[in-house]
Motif scaffolding. Structure first.
Motif, PDB file in Angstrom:
ATOM      1  N   LEU B  21      45.900   6.346  15.008  1.00  7.94           N
ATOM      2  CA  LEU B  21      45.837   4.909  14.729  1.00  7.94           C
ATOM      3  C   LEU B  21      46.209   4.098  15.966  1.00  7.94           C
ATOM      4  O   LEU B  21      45.663   3.023  16.200  1.00  7.94           O
ATOM      5  CB  LEU B  21      46.807   4.579  13.583  1.00  7.94           C
ATOM      6  CG  LEU B  21      46.947   3.113  13.206  1.00  7.94           C
ATOM      7  CD1 LEU B  21      46.772   2.932  11.723  1.00  7.94           C
ATOM      8  CD2 LEU B  21      48.278   2.548  13.633  1.00  7.94           C
ATOM      9  N   GLN B 315      35.535  13.514  -2.091  1.00 12.67           N
ATOM     10  CA  GLN B 315      35.417  12.082  -1.852  1.00 12.67           C
ATOM     11  C   GLN B 315      35.761  11.697  -0.421  1.00 12.67           C
ATOM     12  O   GLN B 315      35.275  10.718   0.110  1.00 12.67           O
ATOM     13  CB  GLN B 315      36.294  11.346  -2.869  1.00 12.67           C
ATOM     14  CG  GLN B 315      35.798   9.978  -3.258  1.00 12.67           C
ATOM     15  CD  GLN B 315      34.340   9.919  -3.638  1.00 12.67           C
ATOM     16  OE1 GLN B 315      33.875  10.709  -4.448  1.00 12.67           O
ATOM     17  NE2 GLN B 315      33.582   9.008  -3.036  1.00 12.67           N
ATOM     18  N   MET B 316      36.630  12.475   0.220  1.00 12.98           N
ATOM     19  CA  MET B 316      36.934  12.195   1.633  1.00 12.98           C
ATOM     20  C   MET B 316      35.662  12.330   2.457  1.00 12.98           C
ATOM     21  O   MET B 316      35.368  11.490   3.318  1.00 12.98           O
ATOM     22  CB  MET B 316      38.000  13.166   2.168  1.00 12.98           C
ATOM     23  CG  MET B 316      39.375  12.972   1.575  1.00 12.98           C
ATOM     24  SD  MET B 316      40.642  13.956   2.447  1.00 12.98           S
ATOM     25  CE  MET B 316      40.250  15.609   1.911  1.00 12.98           C
ATOM     26  N   THR B 319      33.324   9.430   1.719  1.00 16.49           N
ATOM     27  CA  THR B 319      33.830   8.202   2.335  1.00 16.49           C
ATOM     28  C   THR B 319      33.546   8.213   3.831  1.00 16.49           C
ATOM     29  O   THR B 319      33.078   7.232   4.409  1.00 16.49           O
ATOM     30  CB  THR B 319      35.351   8.088   2.107  1.00 16.49           C
ATOM     31  OG1 THR B 319      35.582   8.001   0.696  1.00 16.49           O
ATOM     32  CG2 THR B 319      35.926   6.853   2.786  1.00 16.49           C
ATOM     33  N   SER B 323      30.911   5.695   5.490  1.00 16.22           N
ATOM     34  CA  SER B 323      31.455   4.693   6.419  1.00 16.22           C
ATOM     35  C   SER B 323      30.675   4.711   7.724  1.00 16.22           C
ATOM     36  O   SER B 323      30.462   3.678   8.353  1.00 16.22           O
ATOM     37  CB  SER B 323      32.927   4.976   6.746  1.00 16.22           C
ATOM     38  OG  SER B 323      33.686   4.999   5.581  1.00 16.22           O
ATOM     39  N   THR B 361      37.714  20.810   1.040  1.00 15.91           N
ATOM     40  CA  THR B 361      38.941  21.237   0.344  1.00 15.91           C
ATOM     41  C   THR B 361      38.636  22.311  -0.694  1.00 15.91           C
ATOM     42  O   THR B 361      39.471  22.614  -1.518  1.00 15.91           O
ATOM     43  CB  THR B 361      39.593  20.037  -0.377  1.00 15.91           C
ATOM     44  OG1 THR B 361      38.583  19.323  -1.103  1.00 15.91           O
ATOM     45  CG2 THR B 361      40.258  19.108   0.597  1.00 15.91           C
ATOM     46  N   ASN B 377      44.758  20.957  11.421  1.00 19.70           N
ATOM     47  CA  ASN B 377      45.751  21.633  10.592  1.00 19.70           C
ATOM     48  C   ASN B 377      45.414  21.576   9.113  1.00 19.70           C
ATOM     49  O   ASN B 377      45.874  22.400   8.339  1.00 19.70           O
ATOM     50  CB  ASN B 377      47.130  21.032  10.825  1.00 19.70           C
ATOM     51  CG  ASN B 377      47.610  21.284  12.241  1.00 19.70           C
ATOM     52  OD1 ASN B 377      47.515  22.405  12.735  1.00 19.70           O
ATOM     53  ND2 ASN B 377      48.086  20.251  12.904  1.00 19.70           N
ATOM     54  N   SER B 378      44.653  20.579   8.728  1.00 22.48           N
ATOM     55  CA  SER B 378      44.294  20.466   7.314  1.00 22.48           C
ATOM     56  C   SER B 378      43.039  19.605   7.203  1.00 22.48           C
ATOM     57  O   SER B 378      42.704  18.859   8.120  1.00 22.48           O
ATOM     58  CB  SER B 378      45.427  19.801   6.532  1.00 22.48           C
ATOM     59  OG  SER B 378      45.497  18.413   6.851  1.00 22.48           O
ATOM     60  N   HIS B 380      42.788  17.091   5.471  1.00 22.61           N
ATOM     61  CA  HIS B 380      43.241  15.698   5.445  1.00 22.61           C
ATOM     62  C   HIS B 380      43.455  15.156   6.853  1.00 22.61           C
ATOM     63  O   HIS B 380      43.168  14.004   7.143  1.00 22.61           O
ATOM     64  CB  HIS B 380      44.522  15.588   4.607  1.00 22.61           C
ATOM     65  CG  HIS B 380      44.319  16.086   3.202  1.00 22.61           C
ATOM     66  ND1 HIS B 380      44.345  17.421   2.900  1.00 22.61           N
ATOM     67  CD2 HIS B 380      44.040  15.429   2.052  1.00 22.61           C
ATOM     68  CE1 HIS B 380      44.090  17.577   1.603  1.00 22.61           C
ATOM     69  NE2 HIS B 380      43.910  16.378   1.069  1.00 22.61           N
ATOM     70  N   TYR B 383      40.134  14.400   8.217  1.00 19.96           N
ATOM     71  CA  TYR B 383      39.635  13.142   7.637  1.00 19.96           C
ATOM     72  C   TYR B 383      40.312  11.918   8.268  1.00 19.96           C
ATOM     73  O   TYR B 383      39.627  10.975   8.680  1.00 19.96           O
ATOM     74  CB  TYR B 383      39.863  13.166   6.121  1.00 19.96           C
ATOM     75  CG  TYR B 383      39.683  11.823   5.448  1.00 19.96           C
ATOM     76  CD1 TYR B 383      38.410  11.308   5.181  1.00 19.96           C
ATOM     77  CD2 TYR B 383      40.787  11.064   5.058  1.00 19.96           C
ATOM     78  CE1 TYR B 383      38.253  10.083   4.561  1.00 19.96           C
ATOM     79  CE2 TYR B 383      40.637   9.832   4.438  1.00 19.96           C
ATOM     80  CZ  TYR B 383      39.361   9.340   4.198  1.00 19.96           C
ATOM     81  OH  TYR B 383      39.211   8.123   3.588  1.00 19.96           O
ATOM     82  N   THR B 384      41.634  11.917   8.353  1.00 19.19           N
ATOM     83  CA  THR B 384      42.309  10.719   8.877  1.00 19.19           C
ATOM     84  C   THR B 384      41.955  10.512  10.352  1.00 19.19           C
ATOM     85  O   THR B 384      41.761   9.376  10.789  1.00 19.19           O
ATOM     86  CB  THR B 384      43.847  10.793   8.694  1.00 19.19           C
ATOM     87  OG1 THR B 384      44.327  12.012   9.247  1.00 19.19           O
ATOM     88  CG2 THR B 384      44.228  10.735   7.234  1.00 19.19           C
ATOM     89  N   MET B 387      38.500   9.002  10.355  1.00 13.37           N
ATOM     90  CA  MET B 387      38.477   7.600   9.927  1.00 13.37           C
ATOM     91  C   MET B 387      39.065   6.680  11.004  1.00 13.37           C
ATOM     92  O   MET B 387      38.645   5.535  11.137  1.00 13.37           O
ATOM     93  CB  MET B 387      39.216   7.428   8.591  1.00 13.37           C
ATOM     94  CG  MET B 387      38.534   8.094   7.400  1.00 13.37           C
ATOM     95  SD  MET B 387      36.769   7.677   7.187  1.00 13.37           S
ATOM     96  CE  MET B 387      36.901   6.013   6.529  1.00 13.37           C
ATOM     97  N   ASN B 388      40.017   7.194  11.767  1.00  7.32           N
ATOM     98  CA  ASN B 388      40.524   6.400  12.897  1.00  7.32           C
ATOM     99  C   ASN B 388      39.389   6.121  13.891  1.00  7.32           C
ATOM    100  O   ASN B 388      39.214   4.993  14.353  1.00  7.32           O
ATOM    101  CB  ASN B 388      41.651   7.138  13.618  1.00  7.32           C
ATOM    102  CG  ASN B 388      42.943   7.179  12.807  1.00  7.32           C
ATOM    103  OD1 ASN B 388      43.161   6.349  11.923  1.00  7.32           O
ATOM    104  ND2 ASN B 388      43.801   8.143  13.090  1.00  7.32           N
ATOM    105  N   THR B 391      36.920   3.691  12.453  1.00  5.66           N
ATOM    106  CA  THR B 391      37.485   2.337  12.455  1.00  5.66           C
ATOM    107  C   THR B 391      37.344   1.707  13.835  1.00  5.66           C
ATOM    108  O   THR B 391      36.961   0.539  13.968  1.00  5.66           O
ATOM    109  CB  THR B 391      38.971   2.383  12.032  1.00  5.66           C
ATOM    110  OG1 THR B 391      39.049   2.957  10.725  1.00  5.66           O
ATOM    111  CG2 THR B 391      39.580   0.985  11.999  1.00  5.66           C
ATOM    112  N   ARG B 394      33.626   0.949  14.461  1.00  4.85           N
ATOM    113  CA  ARG B 394      33.167  -0.215  13.702  1.00  4.85           C
ATOM    114  C   ARG B 394      33.529  -1.509  14.446  1.00  4.85           C
ATOM    115  O   ARG B 394      32.722  -2.423  14.558  1.00  4.85           O
ATOM    116  CB  ARG B 394      33.800  -0.213  12.310  1.00  4.85           C
ATOM    117  CG  ARG B 394      33.236  -1.330  11.413  1.00  4.85           C
ATOM    118  CD  ARG B 394      34.097  -1.558  10.184  1.00  4.85           C
ATOM    119  NE  ARG B 394      34.101  -0.401   9.304  1.00  4.85           N
ATOM    120  CZ  ARG B 394      35.196   0.274   8.957  1.00  4.85           C
ATOM    121  NH1 ARG B 394      36.374  -0.094   9.402  1.00  4.85           N
ATOM    122  NH2 ARG B 394      35.104   1.306   8.157  1.00  4.85           N
TER     123      ARG B 394
END
Lengths: 407, 402
Positions: B21, B315-316, B319, B323, B361, B377-378, B380, B383-384, B387-388, B391, B394
């Motif tokens: 982020l 859903q991740m 999304t 996006s 997953t 590592n995962s 998730h 995904y994060t 998405m960073n 973002t 965008r």
């Protein structure tokens, strides 16, 4: 009179996983500044020192590898960032039942070592912080006959949000309150939990709100610069992502607000056992592109987040005190806080909401974002309020308590 | 007569660095190399050492030694970009191999994406880009199409037909074949394009089961394998062995004997005069279409489901990919061409299917094949991080779109 205080803690900044270490250091330093001598005991050797406090390590001073071991212990649910966290080497440490056992045995070891420390030290009063140190406090009292003050910063009831408490932890807490000559609670809110859930008599408990060490944070560049420059907003959650902190309620409110406006980014900082569920849930709610998860954040980055946010939200289900809204206000960012918190007793310039009222939480988020004048007043007045809050008031209450017990 | 048709997939994605982020709005080095775990340079060089170089050298010997030997490849544009940046020597080896007439190169999307299912216009651009790249790198114009992860349905077949390809590849999955064998040439309903279907049993004997000691076929020799192939004679025209090129040396380590197996394979196959090798185009030319195969639901070559659920199962993943494709309209508004090129390049690298695979997953609770391939590592964390980056992208798009 000047007191010699034998204080038992579990962690100490910067080797802390949460607010407990910060609070203990704040109290100990304030007592020292008021002319008292504090001997602060920690269960294991860690490479820290403090100009105002003499630190004692209950085990033999040992190598740095013990630090990692300490972090392992701390990675249990109570004072860590949740179920899975990274240890200092970057590996994922999973909390298993064997680690809970390790934590319990560490707590008991600490108790045994405390007895020896009490025999070797001169002091007037014992002051123990949270259940992890209560067996140590009780042992020291038994060995010395000196009065015991147990200080409660967070109960098992808070940590589990009233659901499925660990009975062994609860029993240690209750025994700590019962063996104490007096109990200091971090808020009136926590005092009422001790009365209701632990059956401790009202007269035995005095609230002693936390202070904050006011170091005005420097101005930092905002995160999501372009997003901000376009006039968009940021709403911040920062805390352990565990049931206690109500991150799920925050996320529901985020969903509600997202329906009304598209210019809000929600940042959910911190880690914890609910994190993966929250990430998946944000995607399922259709706001996956509006919620960012930076993970566990430390130091200046924390202030950057506070300063970047247009609103900080404490959504806790049960928050004994809650230092983060004070940190946010120090950074001049207004706050929306759960009424189920101790901090709502000390800050009047804040938006407040019952954590379960997610519609209202969203509406109040919107108020702060829609009306800059409201937000500015809350930020400015809240900032002034926070500057009045200090650890010396907390220390005074401690000393009043010592006075009564040693008279 | 049974022809063996070997096709190897060569692909590496541009993995995202640990883009946090705090990086959003600060820098755009999404695919940088400073994190060891996700370093594209390091991972490419590793797989080149273990697999690409030794296997390609071996194949070079084999095409020289056996004029009848044939092999087909598909290279994603992303792996070609990485090879030319991080390992030109290995790229030259590939070029040398492809220069032999016995070697054919297929068409796919430039960025190994799922664009077919999200944006047909973008998809076609990527196919064109890929053809152009293959021409530039190998001097060959691909005639046969394979979609990312062998993702295929009737629509893909009809599209490839209409776009002028000579053939298209798919998984030979029992559920669509019914009683029929994958060892013939088929076509989609209402289209004329030949369809080559992977014989997953024989392919997986090499790609997955080769080193499995609890498998009854272990240890597999080229002799045995050639016998299995010969056993199909009279009941097969083309046996399609499709697999990742990393099978050789990376998925199956050298110590398993995989290179020795490959080295022996041409000799043993050709020992039976009823067998030969064909490239995909030769196979299509040599054998008539025997029937049509109706594939309504998208078929892939992954997992036991053989569908897209490894990439688009939660859903991740939805999304994340939505996006990204949502940015298309605004990207098209960017007037400054140099900005457009820079932004589109990042946008396309983010389309690579691997990013979504890392977010799978399906079996994240028991250490599995997906975790093996993920640098995160995962799911998730994958995904994060993604998405960073989206973002940030965008905001760049919006900054330049107006």
């Amino acid at each position: 009179m000047s007191y010699d205080v034998l204080m038992f803690g579990w962690e100490f900044p910067p080797h802390n996983s949460g607010g407990l270490g910060v609070a203990c250091r704040g109290i100990a330093r304030a007592l020292s500044h008021a002319g008292h001598n504090v001997t602060f005991v920690l269960p294991e050797h860690i490479p820290v020192s403090d100009p105002d406090i003499s630190l004692v390590f209950a085990d033999k001073p040992s190598s740095v590898s013990n630090t990692i071991h300490t972090q392992h212990l701390l990675s249990d649910t109570a004072y860590a960032d949740g179920k899975r966290r990274l240890n200092s080497e970057g590996a994922v440490v999973d909390t298993s039942s064997s680690e809970t056992l390790t934590l319990m045995s560490a707590v008991r070891d600490y108790g045994r070592q405390a007895e020896k420390i009490a025999q070797l030290t001169d002091f007037d009063v014992i002051h123990a912080h949270d259940w992890l140190t209560y067996p140590a406090g009780i042992a020291a009292k038994r060995a010395s006959g000196k009065p015991l003050v147990t200080h409660i910063h967070a109960t098992e009831h808070d940590r589990t949000a009233g659901q499925g408490r660990n009975e062994a932890v609860y029993d240690i807490e209750k025994s700590g309150f019962e063996h104490a000559d007096h109990v200091l609670s971090v808020s009136r809110y926590t005092k009422s939990i001790l009365e209701d859930k632990y059956n401790i008599s009202e007269d035995k408990i005095t609230p002693a709100h936390n202070g904050i060490t006011e170091t005005p944070p420097e101005d930092l560049p905002p995160v999501l610069r372009r997003w901000k420059r376009r006039g968009n907003k940021i709403v911040l959650f920062l805390g352990r992502q565990t049931i206690q902190k109500g991150p799920d309620h925050f996320l529901r409110a985020a969903k509600i607000l997202s329906r009304k406006r598209e210019d809000v980014m929600f940042i959910m900082a911190g880690s914890g056992d609910m994190q993966e569920d929250l990430i998946e849930r944000s995607a399922e709610l259709g706001i996956g592109d509006r919620v960012l998860f930076p993970g566990f954040v430390r130091g200046a980055k924390t202030n950057r987040l506070y300063q970047s946010a247009d609103l900080y939200v404490l959504s806790s289900v049960s928050e004994p005190f809650g230092i983060t809204p004070l940190e946010s206000l120090l950074n001049k960012t207004p706050v929306l806080i759960s009424k189920q918190s101790g901090v709502s007793e000390v800050i009047s310039n804040a938006l407040k909401v019952d954590f379960w009222e997610t519609d209202r939480m969203a509406a109040k988020m919107n108020t702060a974002l829609r009306f800059p004048s409201v937000a500015n007043i809350l930020a400015e007045k809240g900032h002034k309020e926070v500057k009045e809050i200090n650890w010396s008031d907390t220390a005074k209450i401690c000393v009043d308590c010592y006075n009564k017990l040693t008279r | 007569m049974a022809s063996l048709c070997l096709y190897f997939q060569v692909h590496q994605p541009h993995r995202l660095d640990d883009y946090s982020l705090f990086d959003i709005g600060e820098h755009t080095a999404y695919f940088d190399d400073h994190n060891k775990q996700t370093s594209n340079r390091r991972l490419l060089q590793k797989v080149a050492n273990k697999s690409y170089r030794p296997t390609t050298r071996l194949l070079l010997e084999l095409v020289k030694q056996y004029p009848e030997f044939r092999v087909s490849f598909s290279f994603s544009g992303t792996v070609l970009d990485q090879l030319s940046e991080y390992d030109p020597e290995t790229l030259s080896l590939f070029q040398e191999l492809v220069s032999f007439d016995q070697v054919e190169v297929l068409a796919e999307t430039s960025h190994h994406t799922l664009a077919f299912f999200y944006d047909r216009d973008e998809f076609e651009k990527q196919v064109d880009l890929h053809i152009e790249k293959i021409r530039n790198v190998f001097g060959q114009t691909p005639r046969v199409f394979r979609n990312t992860e062998l993702a295929y349905n009737n629509e893909v077949g009809r599209w490839a037909d209409a776009y002028g390809f000579d053939g298209v590849l798919a998984e030979g999955w029992d559920e669509v074949l019914g009683w029929r064998s994958p060892n013939f040439v088929y076509q989609p309903p209402k289209a004329e394009i030949p369809l080559l279907l992977k014989n997953y049993r024989l392919s997986d004997d090499i790609a997955f089961r080769f080193s499995r000691e609890d498998w009854e076929g272990w240890p597999l020799t080229a002799d045995t394998f050639a016998r299995w192939v010969s056993d199909h004679n009279g009941n097969a025209e083309v046996i399609n062995l499709f697999m990742d090129y990393e099978t050789f040396g990376e998925h199956q380590w050298e110590s398993t004997g995989i290179f020795a197996f490959l080295e022996d394979l041409p000799e043993k196959i050709l020992a039976d005069p009823d067998n030969d090798f064909k490239t995909v185009s030769e196979a299509i030319e040599a054998y008539p279409v025997r029937d049509s195969v109706d594939v309504q639901e998208t078929l892939t070559w992954a997992d036991t489901e053989r569908d897209l659920s490894a990439w688009l199962g939660n859903q991740m993943q939805h999304t994340a990919i939505e996006s990204l494709y949502d940015l298309k309209e605004d990207i098209e508004q960017i007037k400054d061409d140099s900005w457009y090129q820079i932004i589109v390049s990042d946008w396309r690298r983010l389309q690579t299917s691997d990013h979504f695979y890392y977010m799978c997953t399906k079996w994240s609770h028991d250490g599995d094949v997906h975790a093996y391939f993920s640098p995160y590592n995962s799911p998730h964390e994958a995904y994060t991080t993604y998405m960073n980056a989206v973002t940030d992208l965008r905001e760049r798009v919006l900054a330049h779109a107006n």
